[in-house]
Write an enzyme that holds these catalytic residues in place. Structure first.
Site, short mmCIF file in Angstrom:
data_model
loop_
_atom_site.label_atom_id
_atom_site.label_comp_id
_atom_site.label_asym_id
_atom_site.label_seq_id
_atom_site.Cartn_x
_atom_site.Cartn_y
_atom_site.Cartn_z
N ASP A 1 36.86 41.78 35.69
CA ASP A 1 37.28 43.05 36.28
C ASP A 1 36.10 43.81 36.91
O ASP A 1 36.29 44.80 37.60
CB ASP A 1 37.93 43.95 35.21
CG ASP A 1 39.44 43.99 35.34
OD1 ASP A 1 39.95 43.69 36.44
OD2 ASP A 1 40.11 44.33 34.35
N LYS B 1 50.10 39.73 36.72
CA LYS B 1 48.83 38.99 36.72
C LYS B 1 49.04 37.61 36.11
O LYS B 1 48.51 36.61 36.62
CB LYS B 1 47.77 39.78 35.92
CG LYS B 1 47.28 41.01 36.68
CD LYS B 1 46.45 41.94 35.81
CE LYS B 1 46.10 43.21 36.57
NZ LYS B 1 45.45 44.24 35.74
N GLN C 1 43.44 45.41 29.74
CA GLN C 1 44.28 46.29 30.56
C GLN C 1 44.07 47.75 30.16
O GLN C 1 44.19 48.12 29.00
CB GLN C 1 45.75 45.88 30.39
CG GLN C 1 46.71 46.65 31.27
CD GLN C 1 46.50 46.39 32.76
OE1 GLN C 1 46.30 45.25 33.19
NE2 GLN C 1 46.52 47.45 33.56
#
Ligand code: NDP
Length: 284
Positions: free
Chosen positions: A118, A51, A95
């Site tokens: 997200d 990422k 994460q």
């Protein structure tokens, strides 16, 4: 035919990069992503590295916060709070998975919905349910882009989604419903998975079990999107669909790797750019 997720992602990334260059030129703004990584799970570290590499490629400044697995929930909440206040950070990525002693839902709820790139915050998940304009989860967005890239319109089609997680199965089912598909959602208690799969004009599989969906279950001519990412003992990655036999029946199929994976990252960049643009608008 094979759906080339890498090529689609490259195209979208090019557009994102151009837009970010425009933001820098006009407003002197650099979109910023705060990345929070707890513990030392090798897969999580790999995803975060990928990422960050992509962020760099398009001109997003990513700031990594590496925390030991022993970090307390309170400390983590305090970091999220600081990132929420930080004017240079437009998107926040936590994460997953987090260590067992930390309540993931508490952490995800602490992220400002305006920085929730997200799309996991209950506000944004609720907006998706209601058909609103919140941030949408990246993997389902990537799946929709892949369908668009091959000119596959879900309207009126029978779509079977296998998997009902909050990050893939449920949101992609809602997005397909919004595009007027007739959607069936399957899971581990579905009685006749083979029949549900066989009815699908479009099949989306997100289970996490290599080759569970057999190629000969697939309706001839169906479009197949395989989200599964399973590491085999050989170290290679495989999808949830038996690729070799499925590609003989499907009209289009996404491979693993090189299908949904690159699109997920690409949509994270897209959402971060969007968050940055929206913060500019809010500031007038
Ligand atoms: P979860 O483990 O959260 O969900 C898996 C789903 O599969 C559950 O709904 C489960 O049903 C269902 N399931 C399990 N066994 C069966 C079975 N035998 N028959 C039918 N359904 C079954 O996984 P995620 O949604 O997070 O991820 C799914 C896969 O996608 C994983 O391989 C993951 O690595 C991959 N992934 C890939 C991404 C990418 O960018 N390429 C991003 C996100 C995920 P139940 O609810 O009943 O337990």
């Amino acid at each position: 035919m094979i759906i080339d997720g890498k090529a689609v992602a490259r195209e979208v990334q090019k557009e994102i990069k151009e837009e970010i260059e425009g933001l820098k030129r006009r407003w002197g703004m650099v979109p910023g992503l705060g990345v929070v990584l707890v513990g030392d799970d090798p897969a999580s570290h790999l995803y975060v590295r990928l990422k960050e590499k992509s962020c760099k490629e398009v001109g997003i400044q990513s700031r990594e916060h590496l925390l030991p697995a022993s970090v307390s929930e309170k400390e983590l909440l305090s970091l999220i709070h600081n990132l929420n206040q930080d004017k240079e950070i437009h998107g926040i990525l936590v994460q997953l998975p987090l260590p067992a002693h930390i309540r993931s839902e508490k952490i995800l709820e602490a992220v400002s919905p305006q920085k929730d790139v997200d799309g996991f915050h209950p506000f944004n998940q609720g907006m998706l349910l209601l058909g609103g304009e919140g941030f949408k989860p990246c993997t389902p967005m990537g799946i929709m882009k892949l369908l668009d890239s091959i000119g596959c319109d879900p309207k009126g089609k029978n779509v079977t989604v296998v998997g009902r997680s909050n990050i893939v199965g449920k949101p992609v089912a809602l997005m397909l419903l919004a595009r007027h598909a007739t959607v069936t959602i399957c899971h581990s208690r579905t009685a006749r998975l083979k029949d549900e799969v066989g009815r699908a004009d479009i099949l989306i599989v997100a289970i996490g079990k290599a080759g569970l969906v057999r190629g000969d279950w697939i309706k001839p001519g169906a479009v197949v999107i395989d989200v599964g990412s399973n590491r085999l003992p050989s170290g290679k990655f495989a999808g949830d669909v038996e690729f070799e036999s499925a590609k003989e029946r499907a009209s289009w199929i996404s491979p693993v790797p090189g299908g949904v994976g690159p699109m997920t990252i690409c949509m994270l960049l897209f959402n971060t750019l969007r968050a940055a643009k929206e913060s500019l608008q809010r500031e007038g």
